[in-house]
Motif scaffolding. Structure first.
Motif, PDB file in Angstrom:
ATOM      1  N   ILE A 132      -6.034  -1.362  -1.643  1.00 56.10           N
ATOM      2  CA  ILE A 132      -6.709  -0.360  -2.469  1.00 56.10           C
ATOM      3  C   ILE A 132      -6.457   1.030  -1.871  1.00 56.10           C
ATOM      4  CG2 ILE A 132      -8.930   0.432  -3.366  1.00 56.10           C
ATOM      5  CD1 ILE A 132      -9.910  -2.456  -3.110  1.00 56.10           C
ATOM      6  N   PRO A 133      -5.866   1.943  -2.626  1.00 52.89           N
ATOM      7  CA  PRO A 133      -5.492   3.260  -2.059  1.00 52.89           C
ATOM      8  C   PRO A 133      -6.660   4.240  -1.998  1.00 52.89           C
ATOM      9  CG  PRO A 133      -4.757   3.129  -4.324  1.00 52.89           C
ATOM     10  CD  PRO A 133      -5.374   1.795  -4.013  1.00 52.89           C
ATOM     11  N   GLN A 134      -7.758   3.820  -1.405  1.00 53.65           N
ATOM     12  CA  GLN A 134      -8.921   4.671  -1.220  1.00 53.65           C
ATOM     13  C   GLN A 134      -9.366   4.548   0.235  1.00 53.65           C
ATOM     14  OE1 GLN A 134     -10.194   6.761  -3.434  1.00 53.65           O
ATOM     15  NE2 GLN A 134      -8.828   6.103  -5.109  1.00 53.65           N
ATOM     16  N   LYS A 135      -9.300   5.652   0.961  1.00 59.15           N
ATOM     17  CA  LYS A 135      -9.624   5.598   2.383  1.00 59.15           C
ATOM     18  C   LYS A 135     -11.081   5.206   2.621  1.00 59.15           C
ATOM     19  CE  LYS A 135      -6.155   8.763   4.252  1.00 59.15           C
ATOM     20  NZ  LYS A 135      -5.933   9.959   5.101  1.00 59.15           N
ATOM     21  N   GLU A 188       3.906   8.314   5.507  1.00 63.06           N
ATOM     22  CA  GLU A 188       5.281   7.848   5.377  1.00 63.06           C
ATOM     23  C   GLU A 188       6.162   9.019   4.959  1.00 63.06           C
ATOM     24  OE1 GLU A 188       6.246   5.026   6.227  1.00 63.06           O
ATOM     25  OE2 GLU A 188       4.350   3.959   6.464  1.00 63.06           O
ATOM     26  N   MET A 189       7.269   9.239   5.658  1.00 63.06           N
ATOM     27  CA  MET A 189       8.148  10.389   5.425  1.00 63.06           C
ATOM     28  C   MET A 189       9.472   9.970   4.790  1.00 63.06           C
ATOM     29  SD  MET A 189       6.119  12.658   6.588  1.00 63.06           S
ATOM     30  CE  MET A 189       7.189  14.076   6.532  1.00 63.06           C
ATOM     31  N   ASP A 190       9.586   8.694   4.400  1.00 61.83           N
ATOM     32  CA  ASP A 190      10.871   8.234   3.874  1.00 61.83           C
ATOM     33  C   ASP A 190      11.200   8.836   2.508  1.00 61.83           C
ATOM     34  OD1 ASP A 190      11.070   6.718   6.101  1.00 61.83           O
ATOM     35  OD2 ASP A 190      10.315   4.874   5.178  1.00 61.83           O
ATOM     36  N   HIS A 191      10.148   9.253   1.772  1.00 60.14           N
ATOM     37  CA  HIS A 191      10.399   9.724   0.419  1.00 60.14           C
ATOM     38  C   HIS A 191      10.765  11.192   0.354  1.00 60.14           C
ATOM     39  CE1 HIS A 191       6.305  10.994   1.277  1.00 60.14           C
ATOM     40  NE2 HIS A 191       6.369  11.824   0.262  1.00 60.14           N
ATOM     41  N   LEU A 192      10.655  11.903   1.489  1.00 61.47           N
ATOM     42  CA  LEU A 192      10.955  13.319   1.495  1.00 61.47           C
ATOM     43  C   LEU A 192      12.463  13.539   1.559  1.00 61.47           C
ATOM     44  CD1 LEU A 192       8.213  14.625   3.958  1.00 61.47           C
ATOM     45  CD2 LEU A 192       8.161  14.603   1.449  1.00 61.47           C
ATOM     46  N   SER A 239       0.829  -1.203   0.000  1.00 60.36           N
ATOM     47  CA  SER A 239       0.000   0.000   0.000  1.00 60.36           C
ATOM     48  C   SER A 239       0.865   1.257   0.000  1.00 60.36           C
ATOM     49  CB  SER A 239      -0.915  -0.006   1.221  1.00 60.36           C
ATOM     50  OG  SER A 239      -1.655   1.200   1.314  1.00 60.36           O
ATOM     51  N   ASN A 240       1.919   1.265   0.794  1.00 60.40           N
ATOM     52  CA  ASN A 240       2.837   2.402   0.827  1.00 60.40           C
ATOM     53  C   ASN A 240       3.525   2.597  -0.519  1.00 60.40           C
ATOM     54  OD1 ASN A 240       4.419   4.496   1.805  1.00 60.40           O
ATOM     55  ND2 ASN A 240       6.023   3.100   2.532  1.00 60.40           N
ATOM     56  N   PHE A 241       3.860   1.487  -1.174  1.00 57.11           N
ATOM     57  CA  PHE A 241       4.511   1.565  -2.477  1.00 57.11           C
ATOM     58  C   PHE A 241       3.562   2.119  -3.547  1.00 57.11           C
ATOM     59  CE2 PHE A 241       5.298  -0.519  -6.589  1.00 57.11           C
ATOM     60  CZ  PHE A 241       6.551   0.003  -6.872  1.00 57.11           C
ATOM     61  N   LEU A 242       2.300   1.672  -3.534  1.00 54.59           N
ATOM     62  CA  LEU A 242       1.350   2.127  -4.545  1.00 54.59           C
ATOM     63  C   LEU A 242       0.946   3.586  -4.350  1.00 54.59           C
ATOM     64  CD1 LEU A 242      -0.976  -1.013  -4.778  1.00 54.59           C
ATOM     65  CD2 LEU A 242       0.809  -0.290  -6.376  1.00 54.59           C
ATOM     66  N   ILE A 243       0.890   4.029  -3.099  1.00 53.30           N
ATOM     67  CA  ILE A 243       0.512   5.415  -2.842  1.00 53.30           C
ATOM     68  C   ILE A 243       1.552   6.380  -3.407  1.00 53.30           C
ATOM     69  CG2 ILE A 243       0.222   7.121  -1.002  1.00 53.30           C
ATOM     70  CD1 ILE A 243      -1.189   5.006   0.632  1.00 53.30           C
ATOM     71  N   HIS A 244       2.831   6.071  -3.227  1.00 52.18           N
ATOM     72  CA  HIS A 244       3.909   6.979  -3.639  1.00 52.18           C
ATOM     73  C   HIS A 244       4.529   6.587  -4.979  1.00 52.18           C
ATOM     74  CE1 HIS A 244       3.597   8.719   0.309  1.00 52.18           C
ATOM     75  NE2 HIS A 244       3.861   7.547   0.882  1.00 52.18           N
ATOM     76  N   LEU A 245       3.876   5.668  -5.685  1.00 51.26           N
ATOM     77  CA  LEU A 245       4.400   5.255  -6.981  1.00 51.26           C
ATOM     78  C   LEU A 245       4.341   6.418  -7.975  1.00 51.26           C
ATOM     79  CD1 LEU A 245       5.481   2.913  -8.699  1.00 51.26           C
ATOM     80  CD2 LEU A 245       3.104   2.412  -9.331  1.00 51.26           C
ATOM     81  N   GLY A 246       5.449   6.672  -8.627  1.00 52.23           N
ATOM     82  CA  GLY A 246       5.522   7.752  -9.606  1.00 52.23           C
ATOM     83  C   GLY A 246       6.154   9.022  -9.087  1.00 52.23           C
ATOM     84  N   GLU A 247       6.338   9.140  -7.783  1.00 46.84           N
ATOM     85  CA  GLU A 247       6.978  10.324  -7.220  1.00 46.84           C
ATOM     86  C   GLU A 247       8.501  10.200  -7.397  1.00 46.84           C
ATOM     87  OE1 GLU A 247       5.787  10.924  -3.225  1.00 46.84           O
ATOM     88  OE2 GLU A 247       3.623  10.905  -3.668  1.00 46.84           O
ATOM     89  N   LYS A 248       9.106  11.259  -7.914  1.00 43.19           N
ATOM     90  CA  LYS A 248      10.536  11.226  -8.207  1.00 43.19           C
ATOM     91  C   LYS A 248      11.388  11.177  -6.942  1.00 43.19           C
ATOM     92  CE  LYS A 248      10.046  13.705 -12.595  1.00 43.19           C
ATOM     93  NZ  LYS A 248      10.473  14.907 -13.388  1.00 43.19           N
TER      94      LYS A 248
END
Length: 306
Positions: free
Chosen positions: A221-224, A285-289, A141-150
């Motif tokens: 599913i990424p829908q709350k 998740e703050m790992d991508h920042l 779920s974490n991977f799909l939410i941030h998928l596509g972010e550089k």
């Protein structure tokens, strides 16, 4: 002394004829041992009490304890003692899973599925499967939410496995232990309360968690809105199993205590489901920042070409 002729035996072919000839004779009726009397004292019990006996299984409680004692005669420090807790076939496990997914109003889960042979095989593997389902689904779920972010770099979070295992197994063992102790304590106060064994309570809680395995997979599913609908459906099914199982055991207690017990059971179950959803799936998740560091009083030298 009586004559010899007076001591002769005589056959009586017809009882009615004999009674008619001698109406003052005393008759003794010898019942057949295999014959069941038509009317017995105490058979006209109230329908409510009969319903409680059916829900709680009071008629078979003595037989169940006797059979349990015969099966678990080995000392508790031997392997054979714990082997009896896993003596269950595939048909029984699937039947109990089906019963946890389709709760029937007015039917007791322990009475229908558990009391004949409570086991730890199903609860153990259900909890283990749920742990990995929550951990893996949370990572996906974490991977799909941030998928596509550089700026996002995916890092597997293996700590979710240990956290999920601690939460699930602590809930599946500590809550039944507390409930078992509470029922024993209330049984000493109110004699009408029927206490389940600790193994039966663990078995009920373990099988009630099965609905969360497909629910955790669908939480990808990424829908709350979809996630919260799923968690409410799972909570309604599993919470109904727990409420309908333990309500007959406390219904004879004080009304407020009985209602407070059922509400506490449902609230703890809700806390588990909502907490797993909020922590493993909806937590930011703050790992991508990008990480920036600020050094105070830093002097920046700019080189100029002459």
């Amino acid at each position: 002394m009586a004559a010899v002729d007076d001591l002769q035996f005589e056959e009586f072919g017809d009882v009615v004829t004999s009674l008619a000839a001698n109406p003052d004779a005393t008759t003794i009726s010898i019942d057949d041992p295999g014959e069941i009397p038509k009317h017995q004292p105490g058979s006209s019990r109230g329908s409510g009490r009969e319903e409680d006996d059916e829900l709680l299984g009071n008629d078979d409680s003595d037989k169940t304890e006797l059979l349990a004692g015969q099966k678990k005669s080995s000392p508790f420090w031997t392997f054979e003692y714990y082997q009896t807790f896993f003596d269950v076939d595939t048909y029984q496990v699937f039947d109990r899973i089906k019963g946890s997914l389709l709760p029937i109003p007015g039917k007791n889960f322990v009475r229908l599925y558990i009391r004949s042979n409570p086991d730890l095989y199903g609860p153990f593997w259900i909890c283990a499967t749920l742990v990995f389902a929550i951990a893996i689904s949370g990572n996906l779920s974490n991977f799909l939410i941030h998928l596509g972010e550089k700026t996002y770099h995916y890092v597997p979070e293996f700590r979710k496995v240990s956290i999920a295992a601690t939460v699930i197994y602590a809930y599946a063992w500590l809550v039944p232990l507390a409930l078992w102790g509470f029922l024993l304590w209330r049984n000493s106060k109110v004699m009408n309360i029927v206490s389940y064994s600790f193994l039966e309570i663990v078995c009920v809680y373990g099988y009630s968690l099965f609905i969360y395995i497909p629910t955790a997979i669908l939480w990808i599913i990424p829908q709350k809105a979809v996630r919260w609908i799923l968690v409410m459906m799972a909570l309604g099914i599993s919470g109904s199993v727990l409420a309908m199982t333990f309500w007959p055991a406390v219904r004879e207690d004080n009304r407020r205590i009985a209602l407070a017990t059922i509400v506490t059971i449902v609230l703890l179950h809700m806390l588990l489901s909502v907490g797993c959803l909020a922590y493993f799936f909806d937590a930011p998740e703050m790992d991508h920042l990008p990480i920036t560091t600020v050094v105070p009083n830093q002097t920046v030298a700019v080189a100029t070409s002459s």
